[in-house]
Design a protein around this motif. Sequence first.
Motif, PDB file in Angstrom:
ATOM      1  N   ARG A  78      15.851   0.426   0.557  1.00 53.93           N
ATOM      2  CA  ARG A  78      17.174   0.526  -0.072  1.00 53.93           C
ATOM      3  C   ARG A  78      17.825   1.876   0.242  1.00 53.93           C
ATOM      4  O   ARG A  78      17.147   2.899   0.333  1.00 53.93           O
ATOM      5  CB  ARG A  78      17.041   0.361  -1.591  1.00 53.93           C
ATOM      6  CG  ARG A  78      18.372   0.362  -2.346  1.00 53.93           C
ATOM      7  CD  ARG A  78      18.156   0.155  -3.826  1.00 53.93           C
ATOM      8  NE  ARG A  78      17.514  -1.120  -4.081  1.00 53.93           N
ATOM      9  CZ  ARG A  78      18.157  -2.280  -4.145  1.00 53.93           C
ATOM     10  NH1 ARG A  78      19.481  -2.317  -3.938  1.00 53.93           N
ATOM     11  NH2 ARG A  78      17.503  -3.408  -4.392  1.00 53.93           N
ATOM     12  N   CYS A  79      19.137   1.858   0.385  1.00 50.68           N
ATOM     13  CA  CYS A  79      19.898   3.086   0.632  1.00 50.68           C
ATOM     14  C   CYS A  79      20.578   3.534  -0.658  1.00 50.68           C
ATOM     15  O   CYS A  79      21.241   2.733  -1.324  1.00 50.68           O
ATOM     16  CB  CYS A  79      20.952   2.860   1.719  1.00 50.68           C
ATOM     17  SG  CYS A  79      20.241   2.446   3.325  1.00 50.68           S
ATOM     18  N   ALA A 126      17.911  -0.092   5.118  1.00 54.16           N
ATOM     19  CA  ALA A 126      17.685   0.415   6.472  1.00 54.16           C
ATOM     20  C   ALA A 126      16.200   0.290   6.800  1.00 54.16           C
ATOM     21  O   ALA A 126      15.353   0.366   5.909  1.00 54.16           O
ATOM     22  CB  ALA A 126      18.135   1.868   6.591  1.00 54.16           C
ATOM     23  N   PRO A 127      15.867   0.092   8.079  1.00 51.04           N
ATOM     24  CA  PRO A 127      14.469  -0.090   8.465  1.00 51.04           C
ATOM     25  C   PRO A 127      13.681   1.210   8.437  1.00 51.04           C
ATOM     26  O   PRO A 127      14.248   2.309   8.427  1.00 51.04           O
ATOM     27  CB  PRO A 127      14.574  -0.648   9.886  1.00 51.04           C
ATOM     28  CG  PRO A 127      15.861  -0.090  10.402  1.00 51.04           C
ATOM     29  CD  PRO A 127      16.790  -0.052   9.223  1.00 51.04           C
ATOM     30  N   THR A 185      16.972  11.505   3.460  1.00 52.04           N
ATOM     31  CA  THR A 185      15.600  11.862   3.127  1.00 52.04           C
ATOM     32  C   THR A 185      14.966  10.663   2.461  1.00 52.04           C
ATOM     33  O   THR A 185      15.650   9.689   2.111  1.00 52.04           O
ATOM     34  CB  THR A 185      15.548  13.090   2.203  1.00 52.04           C
ATOM     35  OG1 THR A 185      14.191  13.481   2.014  1.00 52.04           O
ATOM     36  CG2 THR A 185      16.163  12.779   0.843  1.00 52.04           C
ATOM     37  N   HIS A 186      13.659  10.706   2.273  1.00 54.03           N
ATOM     38  CA  HIS A 186      12.948   9.625   1.609  1.00 54.03           C
ATOM     39  C   HIS A 186      12.785   9.961   0.142  1.00 54.03           C
ATOM     40  O   HIS A 186      12.464  11.092  -0.217  1.00 54.03           O
ATOM     41  CB  HIS A 186      11.579   9.403   2.243  1.00 54.03           C
ATOM     42  CG  HIS A 186      11.644   8.969   3.669  1.00 54.03           C
ATOM     43  ND1 HIS A 186      10.524   8.857   4.470  1.00 54.03           N
ATOM     44  CD2 HIS A 186      12.695   8.607   4.453  1.00 54.03           C
ATOM     45  CE1 HIS A 186      10.876   8.455   5.672  1.00 54.03           C
ATOM     46  NE2 HIS A 186      12.187   8.304   5.691  1.00 54.03           N
ATOM     47  N   PHE A 187      12.993   8.963  -0.708  1.00 58.06           N
ATOM     48  CA  PHE A 187      12.882   9.175  -2.150  1.00 58.06           C
ATOM     49  C   PHE A 187      12.008   8.087  -2.751  1.00 58.06           C
ATOM     50  O   PHE A 187      12.218   6.896  -2.518  1.00 58.06           O
ATOM     51  CB  PHE A 187      14.269   9.147  -2.796  1.00 58.06           C
ATOM     52  CG  PHE A 187      14.239   9.095  -4.295  1.00 58.06           C
ATOM     53  CD1 PHE A 187      13.946  10.226  -5.027  1.00 58.06           C
ATOM     54  CD2 PHE A 187      14.499   7.912  -4.976  1.00 58.06           C
ATOM     55  CE1 PHE A 187      13.898  10.183  -6.413  1.00 58.06           C
ATOM     56  CE2 PHE A 187      14.460   7.859  -6.359  1.00 58.06           C
ATOM     57  CZ  PHE A 187      14.157   8.997  -7.077  1.00 58.06           C
ATOM     58  N   SER A 195      12.959   4.743  -1.044  1.00 58.54           N
ATOM     59  CA  SER A 195      14.352   4.515  -0.667  1.00 58.54           C
ATOM     60  C   SER A 195      14.837   5.616   0.264  1.00 58.54           C
ATOM     61  O   SER A 195      14.310   6.733   0.259  1.00 58.54           O
ATOM     62  CB  SER A 195      15.247   4.496  -1.919  1.00 58.54           C
ATOM     63  OG  SER A 195      14.873   3.470  -2.802  1.00 58.54           O
ATOM     64  N   PHE A 196      15.838   5.288   1.059  1.00 60.92           N
ATOM     65  CA  PHE A 196      16.568   6.318   1.796  1.00 60.92           C
ATOM     66  C   PHE A 196      17.584   6.940   0.839  1.00 60.92           C
ATOM     67  O   PHE A 196      18.353   6.224   0.186  1.00 60.92           O
ATOM     68  CB  PHE A 196      17.317   5.718   2.988  1.00 60.92           C
ATOM     69  CG  PHE A 196      16.461   5.462   4.188  1.00 60.92           C
ATOM     70  CD1 PHE A 196      16.019   6.505   4.989  1.00 60.92           C
ATOM     71  CD2 PHE A 196      16.097   4.168   4.522  1.00 60.92           C
ATOM     72  CE1 PHE A 196      15.225   6.270   6.106  1.00 60.92           C
ATOM     73  CE2 PHE A 196      15.310   3.917   5.637  1.00 60.92           C
ATOM     74  CZ  PHE A 196      14.873   4.967   6.431  1.00 60.92           C
TER      75      PHE A 196
END
Length: 444
Positions: free
Chosen positions: A122-123, A151-152, A181-183, A192-193
């Motif tokens: 998820r973004c 997003a992949p 960044t990754h969260f 998530s992005f």
Amino acid sequence: MFLRPAFSPCRIPAHTMYILKSYILPFLSLLPFLIPADAVPVPDGTQIGAIHVKGQKRYTESQIVLASGLKVGQNFELFALNAATQKLGETGAFEEVTFSYKSSSGKVTVEFAVKEAAKFHRCTFDNFVWAADQELQDHLKEEISLYDGFAPDAGNFADQIAASLGRFNRAHGVPYPVESTHFGALGDSNWSFMFVTKGPVIKISSLQFQGVKQLDEGLLRRAAQPLLTRTYSSIDSGLFAHGTFTSIYKDRGFLQVSFAAPSSKITKHLEGSADFEVEVAYSIAEGLAYDWQEPDWNGNQVLAAKKLTELMGLKSGQRADASKIDHGWDALQNAYTSRGYMDFAIRPEPLFDDPNHSVRYKVAISEGPQYHMGNLSIAGVPPATADKLKDRWPMKQTDIYDASYLMKFETNVMFPVLGSHPRVISTVRPDRNTLTVDVTLRVE
């Protein structure tokens, strides 16, 4: 009949394409185009009459065709087909992309065969206080044909999103770039992005609470003081609500309270400045305040239902305080593991009675087998000291293992013997075959 070109770049997995892009393409750029060995010649100037896609599940054919960059009506070129294949692969949205084509009635029909990526994330948008989330979503869907809110894992998809959001910012008078960044929780594969605008200084100047009816709003405002003047982050503000505001409600029996994602509104900004002040609004669905009712216990044999109810520490009719309920579950865990039941597990299910404002838990208990003391090892101290400590360990082999004793031993025995408070690494290994517990204590 569709013919598949034999040259590998038209059928390689996406991750291999990145290698080609990095090391081979600078040399291939000197060539006019790539000619597969078994390609059927197509007269110069022949146009693409149709483009189709097969193998997709997540995306529509039109989304993939648009992302490829190929267009119906353009002149057919093998180099363009290879470039389109690589462009799709580089997004990371596809594990594999191949193409084939056929010529008929003076036109060429192109078909892509794709295998989509297995994992998408998820973004989320963190500090875009000058726009609503829906505006950002709409903008991205318009600019990036494959964008659907996710997003992949790999590829340049996240970079495409960040670049697009940067263009959105500039169009709205906010000339700052965007990074991703990754969260997510440590080790959680469902991260998530998170997209963050880098540069502006955004401070929280005020707070609003919407939907507060049954609670003193002052409790929330006092708890929220650390937020004021803090740098704004939608993610952090939401986590604060989840960790702090939710606890305030649940400890007062509002066990089904929920908070919408916080919204923000600019309250102060000088045009051309990087400084913003915002008001953060929390929308709350309080739900009902519930009273505790005696649980319904299932699966217990070692401890009677009456004992389990006593361990919970709540009486029927009392307010269902979530902290006290959690402490009760911990008390059950301690009661069983101190009796050697190391595999003990519970599965509580709340049954809400809204008309009577009460909650009763249906609790499934799995007690498991009883374990006994195995081997004790003490490392990081001289052998004589280790032997002295072992002599003061109260559980002998074959004694019922008491998990509660370990911390007491460190505090009441080890520290006085060692004359200090060193770091002690405790390792507890239950053996399900022998039903024994081995304990290792390492002093560092």
